[in-house]
Design an enzyme around this catalytic site. Structure first.
Site, PDB file in Angstrom:
ATOM      1  N   CYS A   1       1.915   3.641   2.066  1.00  0.00           N
ATOM      2  CA  CYS A   1       2.991   3.934   3.048  1.00  0.00           C
ATOM      3  C   CYS A   1       3.849   2.720   3.344  1.00  0.00           C
ATOM      4  O   CYS A   1       4.655   2.714   4.291  1.00  0.00           O
ATOM      5  CB  CYS A   1       2.378   4.524   4.308  1.00  0.00           C
ATOM      6  SG  CYS A   1       1.391   5.993   3.940  1.00  0.00           S
TER       7      CYS A   1
ATOM      8  N   ASN B   1       0.851  -1.209   0.000  1.00  0.00           N
ATOM      9  CA  ASN B   1       0.000   0.000   0.000  1.00  0.00           C
ATOM     10  C   ASN B   1       0.886   1.258   0.000  1.00  0.00           C
ATOM     11  O   ASN B   1       2.111   1.153   0.084  1.00  0.00           O
ATOM     12  CB  ASN B   1      -0.926  -0.064   1.212  1.00  0.00           C
ATOM     13  CG  ASN B   1      -0.165   0.152   2.502  1.00  0.00           C
ATOM     14  OD1 ASN B   1       1.014  -0.207   2.600  1.00  0.00           O
ATOM     15  ND2 ASN B   1      -0.791   0.739   3.477  1.00  0.00           N
TER      16      ASN B   1
ATOM     17  N   GLU C   1       3.416  -0.212   4.604  1.00  0.00           N
ATOM     18  CA  GLU C   1       3.335  -1.070   5.783  1.00  0.00           C
ATOM     19  C   GLU C   1       2.480  -2.316   5.551  1.00  0.00           C
ATOM     20  O   GLU C   1       2.339  -3.138   6.445  1.00  0.00           O
ATOM     21  CB  GLU C   1       2.802  -0.282   6.995  1.00  0.00           C
ATOM     22  CG  GLU C   1       1.314   0.056   6.982  1.00  0.00           C
ATOM     23  CD  GLU C   1       0.988   1.317   6.180  1.00  0.00           C
ATOM     24  OE1 GLU C   1       1.870   1.768   5.436  1.00  0.00           O
ATOM     25  OE2 GLU C   1      -0.135   1.828   6.291  1.00  0.00           O
TER      26      GLU C   1
END
Ligand code: UDP
Length: 576
Positions: free
Chosen positions: A274, A272, A276
């Site tokens: 960011c 995704n 994570e």
């Protein structure tokens, strides 16, 4: 209904985007009503597995945890649960196939997802390279980066009408022939402004750097070798660009796939926005975070972690997120299918820096690493236990057969994964805590957000309290903190205070990476972390951080050198 105690910043954020509005765009719910809307909608899934009578009690527990800011789900859940849209997931990965139809199908789906507040990640590695043939037209392809521009334009166009600014992650494998163009694609700061970019590195590539060897760039269309590249030259290019602008980050594809419990579904190629949450194509995930400020007890000088309460919040978080999978409205049947079959959830923590302040432990210390190990190890054990208990009543996740748990005689899980450390960029503001596992950026700072409204941050309350308790709080100290945002460089302050109240730029990159790696050991998804570097950091500093992150088993790394982007979100007042 008693209104929850929310900070001014939290109220601004909620009023801007979260509270429901009528057709005239007037706000029609209070924060308490928002938490009740979410609590009731999510608790409703209990009725699928037991008597409906238990839903009210579950809703009450979910409400209390949210209203006391002890646990919050990711923003789309707060915005959408219990509304007609009801799309609750923050993270999506969509495949980009090497055909015009595939590229535009995914573009449309990404637009629909971003409208609901979800972030989208893509691997562009399946696209044929620039200059390769297009048989149907007899022309040549414009390459992977040109299609990223198209996706970027889509986000730019729809972001005004969406729940929040759309976010994309673009990943290209390091052995894709367009890798150079990709790595340098953000030199023009306006290009790809709605994308984070990361190079998907492989173990083979990292070995080739060590040995100073060349490695093959492969055309994904027919697996033919396009050319051979010098691994060190590509590595140096990546480092130089990352030093210059913070991008590209790295995503360690082999590490991700080795640890993926659902290998039988194929490879994971992307994360995704960011980074994570590594996900299979079409997979989505709902995140939720426990506020660590809520699990501290005792008077200031004897503060300690309330393990019992933390355990209860882990149970609640796993239950909550498992329910979200059932009540969620999925934007596409392929997404619904894999989400329901994997039941991947991402529970994590936020307020880590606040907790360290409260316990008097410097972020850059062995003691902080041990505490991180102990804390996240506890969350790991408890989250697995909670998922196993849910499986006893609700069944294992449908893709369990053939998964690593199944093949290795592991626990019978309700969820393919249970843990993620999210950035908590907005829910951290709502909960009035420090973001995720990040150190404080400064002891006081301004934050530009949401339609340009400026959110002010006071001097950190634990610092004020501690300085007052020690009798060192005076006007001079206040002025220093407001002017510089930090105290480590203040010789008049007791040494231990200066050590504890460390801020992001005073903590060396190595400690940032070691903290990320420590949490990663107990997280089955990924860890959101920015490795902050001071403005004067060198490309060698970036390289050391990238290498260390890879060696310590991080699934990805993102650096940010202070001042290297004009539009940075956080700024230090008077920082020099
Ligand atoms: N995200 C997004 N747009 C944003 C912020 C976040 O799409 O403006 C997505 C993205 O997938 C990110 C995830 O939400 O990785 C979690 O981000 P964060 O924890 O900051 O979200 P919050 O729940 O605090 O809003």
């Amino acid at each position: 209904m008693e209104e929850p105690k929310l900070s001014t910043n939290a109220l601004i954020v909620l009023e801007e985007r979260y509270l429901r509005r009528n057709a005239k765009l007037e706000i029609i719910e209070t924060p308490a009503e928002m938490f009740w809307r979410v609590a009731r909608a999510v608790a409703d899934a209990d009725a699928l597995y037991g008597p409906r009578s238990q839903v009210a009690a579950t809703a009450e527990r979910f409400y209390q945890a949210m209203a006391h800011l002890e646990f919050l789900p990711n923003s789309p859940t707060l915005m959408n649960a219990g509304t007609p849209s009801s799309q609750c997931m923050a993270c999506f990965v969509l495949p980009v196939e090497d055909s015009l139809e595939g590229i535009f199908d995914t573009l449309k789906l990404a637009a629909l997802i971003q409208q609901t507040g979800g972030g989208t990640g893509f691997s562009f590695s399946r696209l044929r390279p620039r200059g390769d043939v297009v048989h149907s037209t007899g022309g040549i392809s414009s390459g992977a980066v040109s299609f990223m521009m198209l996706y970027n334009a889509m986000t730019e166009t729809i972001k005004q009408g969406s729940k929040r600014r759309g976010a994309n992650m673009g990943i290209l494998r390091v052995d894709h022939p367009d890798v150079r163009e990709f790595v340098t694609s953000k030199r023009d700061r306006r290009a790809l402004n709605n994308f984070n970019i990361s190079v998907g590195v492989t173990d083979e590539f990292m070995r080739a750097i060590e040995k100073g060897e060349k490695y093959p760039l492969v055309n994904p269309r027919d697996r033919s070798v396009w050319e051979h590249e010098d691994a060190r030259r590509i590595w140096e290019l990546i480092i130089q660009e990352a030093w210059d602008s913070g991008e590209p980050g790295l995503v360690a594809l082999d590490t991700i796939n080795r640890q993926n419990p659902t290998k039988h579904l194929g490879e994971i190629e992307a994360t995704n926005p960011c980074a994570e949450e590594p996900l299979h194509p079409y997979e989505a995930c709902c995140l939720g975070s426990i506020n660590l400020n809520a699990v501290v007890t005792g008077p200031p000088e004897q503060r300690q972690l309330d393990w019992h309460k933390l355990g209860e919040l882990v149970d609640l978080g796993v239950h909550f997120l498992d329910n979200v999978i059932d009540i969620n409205h999925y934007p596409d049947p392929r997404i619904e299918d894999i989400c329901r079959r994997n039941r991947r959830i991402g529970l994590g923590v936020m307020g880590w820096a606040d907790l360290l302040f409260q316990l008097g432990v410097p972020y850059d210390s062995e003691e902080a690493l041990s505490l991180a190990e102990e804390l996240m190890g506890f969350v790991e054990d408890r989250a697995v236990e909670a998922s196993v208990k849910l499986a006893e009543r609700r069944g294992v996740f449908p893709n369990y057969p053939g998964s690593d748990y199944d093949r290795r005689g592991g626990p019978r899980m309700r969820n393919a994964t249970t843990r993620t450390i999210a950035p908590t960029g907005t829910i951290g503001i709502i909960a009035n805590c420090s973001a995720g596992i990040e150190p404080l950026f400064a002891l006081t700072y301004t934050r530009r957000a949401l339609g340009g409204r400026e959110l002010k941050q006071e001097i950190h309350p634990v610092f004020l309290e501690e300085a007052r308790r020690r009798g060192v709080l005076d006007d001079h100290l206040r002025e220093h903190v407001v002017a510089t945002g930090r105290v480590r460089n203040l010789p008049t302050l007791p040494e231990d205070l200066r050590r504890v109240f460390a801020t992001a730029l005073e903590i060396s990159p190595e400690w940032h990476v070691r903290m990320q790696a420590t949490f990663q050991r107990h997280v089955d998804n990924g860890v959101s972390k920015t490795i902050n570097l001071p403005q004067e950091a060198t490309p060698e500093d970036v390289e050391s951080a990238y290498r260390l992150a890879y060696e310590l088993g991080c699934k990805g790394i993102t650096v940010y050198r202070y001042g290297s982007r004009p539009e940075q979100v956080l700024s230090l007042e008077g920082y020099c």
